[in-house]
Design a protein around this motif. Sequence first.
Motif, PDB file in Angstrom:
ATOM      1  N   ASP A   1       0.849  -1.189   0.000  1.00 23.49           N
ATOM      2  CA  ASP A   1       0.000   0.000   0.000  1.00 23.49           C
ATOM      3  C   ASP A   1       0.892   1.249   0.000  1.00 23.49           C
ATOM      4  O   ASP A   1       1.494   1.579   1.012  1.00 23.49           O
ATOM      5  N   THR A   2       0.982   1.906  -1.135  1.00 26.47           N
ATOM      6  CA  THR A   2       1.920   3.018  -1.306  1.00 26.47           C
ATOM      7  C   THR A   2       1.297   4.347  -0.931  1.00 26.47           C
ATOM      8  O   THR A   2       0.208   4.688  -1.374  1.00 26.47           O
ATOM      9  N   LYS A   3       2.016   5.089  -0.101  1.00 25.44           N
ATOM     10  CA  LYS A   3       1.571   6.411   0.314  1.00 25.44           C
ATOM     11  C   LYS A   3       2.172   7.481  -0.575  1.00 25.44           C
ATOM     12  O   LYS A   3       1.493   8.367  -1.065  1.00 25.44           O
TER      13      LYS A   3
ATOM     14  N   THR B   1       2.433   8.287   8.476  1.00 23.97           N
ATOM     15  CA  THR B   1       3.562   7.961   7.611  1.00 23.97           C
ATOM     16  C   THR B   1       4.635   9.027   7.828  1.00 23.97           C
ATOM     17  O   THR B   1       4.355  10.207   7.702  1.00 23.97           O
TER      18      THR B   1
ATOM     19  N   ARG C   1       5.632   3.381   2.111  1.00 22.73           N
ATOM     20  CA  ARG C   1       4.377   2.665   2.386  1.00 22.73           C
ATOM     21  C   ARG C   1       3.527   3.403   3.405  1.00 22.73           C
ATOM     22  O   ARG C   1       4.053   4.091   4.281  1.00 22.73           O
ATOM     23  N   ARG C   2       2.246   3.181   3.331  1.00 23.52           N
ATOM     24  CA  ARG C   2       1.317   3.795   4.273  1.00 23.52           C
ATOM     25  C   ARG C   2       1.653   3.405   5.716  1.00 23.52           C
ATOM     26  O   ARG C   2       1.798   2.219   6.019  1.00 23.52           O
TER      27      ARG C   2
ATOM     28  N   LEU D   1       1.564  11.747  -4.146  1.00 22.77           N
ATOM     29  CA  LEU D   1       1.122  11.546  -2.771  1.00 22.77           C
ATOM     30  C   LEU D   1      -0.298  11.027  -2.839  1.00 22.77           C
ATOM     31  O   LEU D   1      -1.178  11.700  -3.381  1.00 22.77           O
ATOM     32  N   GLU D   2      -0.532   9.820  -2.322  1.00 28.38           N
ATOM     33  CA  GLU D   2      -1.838   9.160  -2.425  1.00 28.38           C
ATOM     34  C   GLU D   2      -2.314   9.145  -3.877  1.00 28.38           C
ATOM     35  O   GLU D   2      -3.482   9.414  -4.147  1.00 28.38           O
ATOM     36  N   GLY D   3      -1.403   8.894  -4.789  1.00 30.55           N
ATOM     37  CA  GLY D   3      -1.748   8.782  -6.201  1.00 30.55           C
ATOM     38  C   GLY D   3      -1.888  10.108  -6.930  1.00 30.55           C
ATOM     39  O   GLY D   3      -2.044  10.142  -8.149  1.00 30.55           O
ATOM     40  N   GLU D   4      -1.793  11.207  -6.191  1.00 34.39           N
ATOM     41  CA  GLU D   4      -1.964  12.512  -6.822  1.00 34.39           C
ATOM     42  C   GLU D   4      -0.604  13.165  -7.048  1.00 34.39           C
ATOM     43  O   GLU D   4       0.233  13.200  -6.148  1.00 34.39           O
TER      44      GLU D   4
ATOM     45  N   ALA E   1      -1.226  13.904   5.667  1.00 31.02           N
ATOM     46  CA  ALA E   1      -1.041  12.615   5.010  1.00 31.02           C
ATOM     47  C   ALA E   1       0.364  12.083   5.256  1.00 31.02           C
ATOM     48  O   ALA E   1       0.592  10.881   5.245  1.00 31.02           O
TER      49      ALA E   1
END
Length: 225
Positions: free
Chosen positions: A1-3, A186, A27-28, A62-65, A153
Amino acid sequence: DTKLSISGIAKRYGPTAALEPTTLDVRRGEFLTLLGPSGSGKTTLLMMIAGLVEPSAGRILLEGEDITERPAYRRDIGLVFQNYALFPHLTVAENIAFPLEMRHMPRPEMTRAVTEALELVRLPHLGQRYPRELSGGQQQRVAFARAIVFKPALVLMDEPLGALDKKLREELKLELRKLHRELGATIVYVTHDQDEAMLLSDRICLMANARVAQVDAPTDLYNRP
Ligand code: ADP
Ligand code: ADP
């Protein structure tokens, strides 16, 4: 789970590579430490994640963004530096409330969040004091509280124990570990202190000569062929 996903991020100052192209996933919920000697590129990498240094190449999600093009002040990131950087004319509570003020949090909610943050860093009675009335260790705890109060985050820390004497450093090291467990945040952490990295980290990202040499759990760091 990637942060946090860092791909091909690099920084040059003229002919000097402060950081060669670097790819790294955080990782998260993990405590990841950038460990390496002075000049190996740790701070440069951290400051690019923070949005305070502009990369020469690469991108950061960051969180896919994609946050590469987003200015620092719009990032959902808490920061702690070596020299506390508290506002001297604001009380401890006002210092901690500052990121909440920036986000226009309603008063009652703000008071609750500040109270919680003060308890989390074990300074419940010092809200009305001014930074100069606090010891170095207490000031750094206030800086931790300010970095986490808005539930970012990601929390970035650059040698946060570097300015403290040995005894305080030992004490805050243990508190930082507890803080990370309690928060589940994180954290990307910079240090040149190997013992600190070994104690605190879920994974250590070993840096040398502007590159990532190895990324491993502390127990695997010295056992890998
Ligand atoms: P570390 O945090 O591991 O000590 P830094 O990221 O601060 O390393 O620095 C990595 C390299 O980049 C060093 O050689 C340093 O001199 C260089 N560097 C960092 N910031 C600048 C800058 N603003 N201008 C020129 N060179 C820089
Ligand atoms: P104001 O700036 O509105 O006069 P304060 O100086 O009391 O308010 O502090 C700013 C904010 O910090 C307040 O809105 C409140 O949410 C929070 N705060 C102040 N003191 C404390 C405290 N002792 N415990 C928890 N939160 C506090």
